[in-house]
Design a protein around this motif. Structure first.
Motif, PDB file in Angstrom:
ATOM      1  N   GLY A   1       0.813  -1.213   0.000  1.00 42.19           N
ATOM      2  CA  GLY A   1       0.000   0.000   0.000  1.00 42.19           C
ATOM      3  C   GLY A   1       0.844   1.259   0.000  1.00 42.19           C
ATOM      4  N   VAL A   2       1.943   1.233   0.738  1.00 42.19           N
ATOM      5  CA  VAL A   2       2.856   2.376   0.775  1.00 42.19           C
ATOM      6  C   VAL A   2       3.503   2.583  -0.585  1.00 42.19           C
ATOM      7  CG1 VAL A   2       5.001   3.248   1.805  1.00 42.19           C
ATOM      8  CG2 VAL A   2       3.263   2.180   3.251  1.00 42.19           C
ATOM      9  N   PHE A   3       3.890   1.455  -1.250  1.00 38.24           N
ATOM     10  CA  PHE A   3       4.518   1.550  -2.577  1.00 38.24           C
ATOM     11  C   PHE A   3       3.572   2.117  -3.632  1.00 38.24           C
ATOM     12  CE2 PHE A   3       7.878  -1.802  -1.557  1.00 38.24           C
ATOM     13  CZ  PHE A   3       8.885  -0.852  -1.483  1.00 38.24           C
ATOM     14  N   LEU A   4       2.279   2.063  -3.389  1.00 34.49           N
ATOM     15  CA  LEU A   4       1.321   2.642  -4.331  1.00 34.49           C
ATOM     16  C   LEU A   4       0.916   4.056  -3.930  1.00 34.49           C
ATOM     17  CD1 LEU A   4      -1.010  -0.400  -5.054  1.00 34.49           C
ATOM     18  CD2 LEU A   4       0.698   0.590  -6.570  1.00 34.49           C
ATOM     19  N   LEU A   5       0.673   4.278  -2.647  1.00 38.15           N
ATOM     20  CA  LEU A   5       0.146   5.579  -2.229  1.00 38.15           C
ATOM     21  C   LEU A   5       1.200   6.681  -2.264  1.00 38.15           C
ATOM     22  CD1 LEU A   5      -2.466   6.912  -1.338  1.00 38.15           C
ATOM     23  CD2 LEU A   5      -1.697   6.633   1.014  1.00 38.15           C
ATOM     24  N   VAL A   6       2.406   6.401  -1.800  1.00 36.45           N
ATOM     25  CA  VAL A   6       3.432   7.457  -1.751  1.00 36.45           C
ATOM     26  C   VAL A   6       3.750   8.010  -3.141  1.00 36.45           C
ATOM     27  CG1 VAL A   6       5.855   7.944  -1.179  1.00 36.45           C
ATOM     28  CG2 VAL A   6       4.388   6.770   0.474  1.00 36.45           C
ATOM     29  N   PRO A   7       4.024   7.170  -4.165  1.00 34.69           N
ATOM     30  CA  PRO A   7       4.259   7.754  -5.491  1.00 34.69           C
ATOM     31  C   PRO A   7       3.026   8.478  -6.035  1.00 34.69           C
ATOM     32  CG  PRO A   7       4.891   5.436  -5.470  1.00 34.69           C
ATOM     33  CD  PRO A   7       4.241   5.729  -4.169  1.00 34.69           C
ATOM     34  N   ASN A   8       1.839   7.973  -5.687  1.00 35.18           N
ATOM     35  CA  ASN A   8       0.616   8.632  -6.151  1.00 35.18           C
ATOM     36  C   ASN A   8       0.488  10.028  -5.533  1.00 35.18           C
ATOM     37  OD1 ASN A   8      -2.552   6.972  -6.844  1.00 35.18           O
ATOM     38  ND2 ASN A   8      -1.713   8.858  -7.661  1.00 35.18           N
ATOM     39  N   LEU A   9       0.812  10.150  -4.252  1.00 34.59           N
ATOM     40  CA  LEU A   9       0.793  11.464  -3.596  1.00 34.59           C
ATOM     41  C   LEU A   9       1.863  12.395  -4.172  1.00 34.59           C
ATOM     42  CD1 LEU A   9       0.240  10.371   0.110  1.00 34.59           C
ATOM     43  CD2 LEU A   9      -1.382  11.598  -1.364  1.00 34.59           C
ATOM     44  N   LEU A  10       3.043  11.829  -4.450  1.00 32.47           N
ATOM     45  CA  LEU A  10       4.104  12.646  -5.053  1.00 32.47           C
ATOM     46  C   LEU A  10       3.692  13.141  -6.438  1.00 32.47           C
ATOM     47  CD1 LEU A  10       7.228  10.598  -3.949  1.00 32.47           C
ATOM     48  CD2 LEU A  10       6.568  12.884  -3.158  1.00 32.47           C
ATOM     49  N   LEU A  11       3.009  12.295  -7.206  1.00 31.44           N
ATOM     50  CA  LEU A  11       2.512  12.734  -8.516  1.00 31.44           C
ATOM     51  C   LEU A  11       1.464  13.825  -8.347  1.00 31.44           C
ATOM     52  CD1 LEU A  11       2.174   9.451 -10.599  1.00 31.44           C
ATOM     53  CD2 LEU A  11       3.877  11.264 -10.839  1.00 31.44           C
ATOM     54  N   GLY A  12       0.593  13.658  -7.360  1.00 28.20           N
ATOM     55  CA  GLY A  12      -0.409  14.691  -7.096  1.00 28.20           C
ATOM     56  C   GLY A  12       0.234  16.026  -6.790  1.00 28.20           C
ATOM     57  N   TYR A  13       1.295  16.004  -6.006  1.00 31.57           N
ATOM     58  CA  TYR A  13       2.005  17.239  -5.704  1.00 31.57           C
ATOM     59  C   TYR A  13       2.726  17.776  -6.940  1.00 31.57           C
ATOM     60  CZ  TYR A  13       5.026  20.626  -3.480  1.00 31.57           C
ATOM     61  OH  TYR A  13       5.654  21.792  -3.152  1.00 31.57           O
ATOM     62  N   GLY A  14       3.356  16.909  -7.678  1.00 35.84           N
ATOM     63  CA  GLY A  14       4.091  17.339  -8.870  1.00 35.84           C
ATOM     64  C   GLY A  14       3.183  17.888  -9.968  1.00 35.84           C
ATOM     65  N   TYR A  15       1.975  17.358 -10.048  1.00 39.60           N
ATOM     66  CA  TYR A  15       1.022  17.791 -11.073  1.00 39.60           C
ATOM     67  C   TYR A  15       0.006  18.797 -10.538  1.00 39.60           C
ATOM     68  CZ  TYR A  15       2.601  13.788 -13.897  1.00 39.60           C
ATOM     69  OH  TYR A  15       3.338  12.894 -14.620  1.00 39.60           O
ATOM     70  N   ARG A  16       0.274  19.395  -9.386  1.00 37.86           N
ATOM     71  CA  ARG A  16      -0.715  20.259  -8.733  1.00 37.86           C
ATOM     72  C   ARG A  16      -1.216  21.408  -9.600  1.00 37.86           C
ATOM     73  NH1 ARG A  16       4.182  21.114  -6.849  1.00 37.86           N
ATOM     74  NH2 ARG A  16       5.004  23.218  -6.577  1.00 37.86           N
ATOM     75  N   LYS A  17      -0.385  21.918 -10.496  1.00 33.56           N
ATOM     76  CA  LYS A  17      -0.838  23.028 -11.343  1.00 33.56           C
ATOM     77  C   LYS A  17      -1.937  22.590 -12.310  1.00 33.56           C
ATOM     78  CE  LYS A  17       2.716  22.562 -14.893  1.00 33.56           C
ATOM     79  NZ  LYS A  17       3.850  23.202 -15.542  1.00 33.56           N
TER      80      LYS A  17
END
Length: 129
Positions: A101-117
């Motif tokens: 679950g961590v291996f899926l959620l952490v990159p997903n959150l990082l993508l959310g932050y990276g794509y925030r614009k």
């Protein structure tokens, strides 16, 4: 941040593609047999006849999208509820698998932050049509 987004996108895309394809092709030899509440949950999803295949098709499509960087911000949002559910499933119902679950959620959150614009329109308080 570009490197973080690239690594997160490739990792998340690869994981979703592999586990989505495994549902249809069965190339991963280990298939855990869940019991109790976890088993009932999986049996319920599979028992509907449509939900599990639909979810796996979304995972495959999202994985390919992230790997090829096409509509990646959109599929990061689409895959987020699946990532969150995998984390909750593996921390509440099958605690031994929490790392997946961590291996899926952490990159997903990082993508959310990276794509925030790209998400600014989604967080409009009062939409005017």
């Amino acid at each position: 941040m570009k490197t973080t987004v690239l690594i997160s996108r490739i990792l998340l895309g690869f994981l979703y593609l592999v586990f989505g394809l495994d549902y249809f092709l069965h190339f991963i030899p280990y298939q855990p047999l869940h019991t109790g509440k976890a088993g009932a949950f999986i049996a319920g999803l599979k028992g509907t006849g449509y939900f599990y295949p639909m979810q796996k098709i979304i995972q495959i499509t999202g994985g390919l999208s992230l790997l090829f960087n096409r509509y990646a911000p959109f599929f990061a949002v689409v895959l987020f509820p699946i990532s969150l559910n995998v984390l909750l499933f593996h921390t509440i119902l099958v605690p031994s698998g929490w790392l997946m679950g961590v291996f899926l959620l952490v990159p997903n959150l990082l993508l959310g932050y990276g794509y925030r614009k790209y998400y600014s329109g989604m967080f409009t308080l009062k939409a005017i049509v």
